[in-house]
Enzyme design. Structure first.
Site, PDB file in Angstrom:
ATOM      1  CE  LYS A 177      -2.980  -6.840  -5.403  1.00 37.61           C
ATOM      2  NZ  LYS A 177      -2.312  -8.016  -5.325  1.00 37.61           N
ATOM      3  CD  GLN A 237      -2.232 -11.673  -6.230  1.00 33.38           C
ATOM      4  OE1 GLN A 237      -2.290 -10.412  -6.643  1.00 33.38           O
ATOM      5  NE2 GLN A 237      -2.154 -11.890  -4.923  1.00 33.38           N
ATOM      6  CG  ASP A 291       4.251  -7.218  -4.473  1.00 27.58           C
ATOM      7  OD1 ASP A 291       3.600  -6.531  -3.696  1.00 27.58           O
ATOM      8  OD2 ASP A 291       3.714  -8.206  -4.937  1.00 27.58           O
TER       9      ASP A 291
END
Ligand code: NDP
Length: 304
Positions: free
Chosen positions: A56, A100, A123
């Site tokens: 990422k 994460q 997200d």
């Protein structure tokens, strides 16, 4: 031999999406006088998460955005993690925050997600983002289902009136996928572990999205001929070759039995190279969308 025109090439689509993000990120930097910024928080040493976070970070920088990586030790306390999230919420150089998942067991994942400012929720997992999606309002949408929808629209054009079956009802994939398909006027069925006669349910579908986490569960004879199949699953199984398997080598397969499904489907995503590459590309897209909103710079509704 596989008819290659049936394969939905997520890798190529993701490359194109990243190129569009890079062009718009450069324009954003000129307009805002700063780069769009994405912060990724990793707690602990989970090897798979470390690989994702590294990838990422690299792709964020390659798209011309600023990457802020925060690596915290396994024994980080809930208070320390929440304090970091609050700091990132206040930081004007950070447009997107991704924590994460999964977090180490002693941490309250839901409380951490809820602490993320909805304006930076790349997200799409905060209650505000999920609520806006359910209400049909614009907002940040989870990356994997949005990437899957992009692939479907690219292949099929309008999805209006099509029968869609989503297998899986997780917050991360199944539920937002179903909402997105509904917003495209599909007739949506959500199947899960308690669904009866799953094969018969799947056989009705023009669109099948498999997000189950069970290797090669969906078979070709479950499909309506010509159906479009999106395989979200990522499962590691022993290598086919007996010697390699004995050496504990593995291979990646989806939730769909590709060999039997490709013979019946009209179009299908492979694993790897289908939905997987879309997830990070859409994350970068979401970060750029958030950056424009945070900086008060207009971005056309269909710009990316
Ligand atoms: P979850 O484990 O959170 O959810 C799995 C869902 O599948 C649940 O709703 C469960 O039902 C349902 N299910 C389990 N067994 C069956 C069964 N036998 N029949 C029907 N439904 C079943 O997984 P995620 O949604 O997070 O992920 C799904 C898959 O997608 C995984 O393989 C994961 O690795 C992959 N994934 C891939 C991503 C990518 O970037 N390509 C990103 C995220 C996930 P119930 O609710 O009843 O338990």
């Amino acid at each position: 031999m596989t008819d290659s025109s049936k394969i939905i090439d997520g890798k190529a689509f993701a490359e194109g999406l990243r190129a569009r993000v890079a062009t718009l990120a450069a324009a954003f930097e000129r307009a805002a006088g700063r780069k769009a910024g994405l912060a990724v928080v990793l707690v602990g040493e989970d090897p798979a998460s470390q690989v994702y976070v590294r990838s990422k970070g690299k792709q964020t920088v390659a798209c011309g955005m600023a990457s802020f990586e925060h690596k915290l030790p396994e024994d980080t306390t809930q208070e320390a993690l929440l304090a970091l999230v609050r700091r990132l919420n206040e930081d004007a150089t950070v447009d997107g925050i991704l924590v994460q998942l999964p977090l180490p067991r002693h941490l309250d994942e839901q409380a951490v997600v809820e602490a993320i400012s909805p304006a930076k929720d790349v997200d799409g997992l905060t209650p505000v983002s999920t609520g806006r999606l359910a209400l049909g309002l614009p907002g940040l949408v989870p990356c994997t289902p949005l990437g899957s929808l992009m692939l479907l629209k690219d292949r099929l054009g309008s999805l209006s009136g099509l029968d869609a079956v989503v297998i899986g009802r997780s917050i991360l994939v199944g539920k937002p996928m179903a909402q997105l398909l509904l917003s495209e006027s599909c007739t949506v069925t959500i199947a899960h572990s308690r669904t009866k006669n799953l094969a018969d349910v799947v056989r009705r579908a023009d669109i099948v999205v498999a997000a189950v986490g069970r290797a090669e569960m969906v078979k070709g004879d479950w499909l309506k001929p010509g159906a479009t199949v999106i395989d979200v699953g990522i499962n590691r199984v022993p290598a086919l070759d007996a010697v390699a398997a004995a050496e504990r080598k593995t291979r990646l397969v989806g939730d769909v039995d590709f060999a039997s499904a490709v013979a019946v489907a009209g179009a299908i995503t492979p694993v790897p190279g289908g939905v997987g590459p879309m997830t990070i590309a859409v994350l970068l897209r979401n970060a750029l969308v958030a950056a424009h909103a945070n900086a008060g710079i207009a971005l056309g509704a269909d710009a990316i």
